[in-house]
Write an enzyme that holds these catalytic residues in place. Sequence first.
Site, PDB file in Angstrom:
ATOM      1  N   GLY A  59      -6.349   4.215  -0.934  1.00  0.00           N
ATOM      2  CA  GLY A  59      -6.641   2.876  -1.698  1.00  0.00           C
ATOM      3  C   GLY A  59      -5.173   2.081  -1.323  1.00  0.00           C
ATOM      4  N   ASP A 102       0.226  -0.738   4.068  1.00  0.00           N
ATOM      5  CA  ASP A 102       0.617  -0.627   2.906  1.00  0.00           C
ATOM      6  C   ASP A 102       2.102  -0.028   2.514  1.00  0.00           C
ATOM      7  OD1 ASP A 102      -1.968  -1.193   1.936  1.00  0.00           O
ATOM      8  OD2 ASP A 102      -2.778   0.781   2.342  1.00  0.00           O
TER       9      ASP A 102
END
Length: 319
Positions: free
Chosen positions: A36, A260
Site C-alpha cells: 500500500g 514510496d
Amino acid sequence: MTEPRRDLLTVGEALVSLRSSGPLAAGGPLRMHLAGAESNVAIGVARLGHRAAWAGRVSDDELGEFVLRQLRAEGVDTADVRRDPERPPGVMFLERRTADVSRVRYLRAGSAGAALDVDDLRAPLAAGARLLHLSGITPALSDSARAAVSWAVRTAAESGIPVSLDVNYRAGLWSREEARTTLTPLAGYASVVVASTDELDLVAEAGADEHGAAADLLRRGVSTVLVKLGADGVRAYTVDGVEHVPAVPVTAVDTVGAGDAFTAGYLSGHLDGLDLTDRLRRAVALGAFAVAGHGDWEGLPRRDELSLITGSAAGTTLR
C-alpha cells in the site's frame, strides 16, 4: 500551540500482497506481505525514527489483523484505524514473470479500504501531525474515498498542516481525465507534489512540458515539485530554481515500492530540517534501498543504516 503527537499522518488503503516467484497460472508458491503506497511511506518514515501514523479501514478478520500487526511491528501508529466487519480486505497478487518483469493483479473492489469516508478521518486529523501524506491511488478507489481525501487535504491545509501529494496514477483504477479532474484541484492545497514526468499533466496546466507544469504548480502555491526520473534520480523545482540529484547506483532486484521509499526519504529529511539538497539525497538513497531488496518496504533502512547504500562498495560484507 501544542506539539502534535505525530510527525507524519498517512491516509490510504493497505493491501495484503501475495507474492509468487513464478507464474501464478502455474500455481507458484505465495508469500504474504503488506503493501500500500501510504503504508509504505509510513513504514519508511518510522524506520528512520519519526512518529508515523496510518489511518484507513481494514477488514475485521485475520487478514485485517495481519495488516495491523505488520504496521505496529514497524512502529506505525494505528490507533485511528477502523475495523470493518462487512467488507473484505484488499488483496494484491504479484508474480515475478521474468527476471526483469513483474505483473500485478488486484482484488480490491468493495474492499474495506475502498470504503474509506470522511468520518474515518475526523479523529486522526483532529489529533494533528506535522505533515499529512496522501497519494492519487486512494481517491480513485470509490466516491467516498475521493470525498474523504478531498476533505482531508482541505482540512489539513486550512489548519496549517503541510500536505504531501504523490500523484501515483494507476490506469487500472481510473482514466487520466477522471484523475485530472480530481487531482488538479487537490494539488493546489499541497506543499509538496511528487510525480513522474508522465504524471505532471494530471495536476498541472494541460499541455505544458515539465518545466511549465512545475511553474504552474509553484504559481498555485506548491512549495516543492519533485519529478521522479527513475535511474536518473530526481529534479526538484522551487521558487529558487531547479535542482537535480542523480540516483544512487545499485543492483536492482525489485522496483516495486521504490517511489514510496523515495517519498519517505524526502519527508524524513523535511522532518529533520535538512536543506533541499540533503532531502533529495536521502530520498534517492531510500529509493536505492528499495530497489536493491525484495518487497515494497522490507529492505528500507533504519537511521543508523543510511550510509550503507552510499558508503559500501558492491559485494561488501560487514563483519
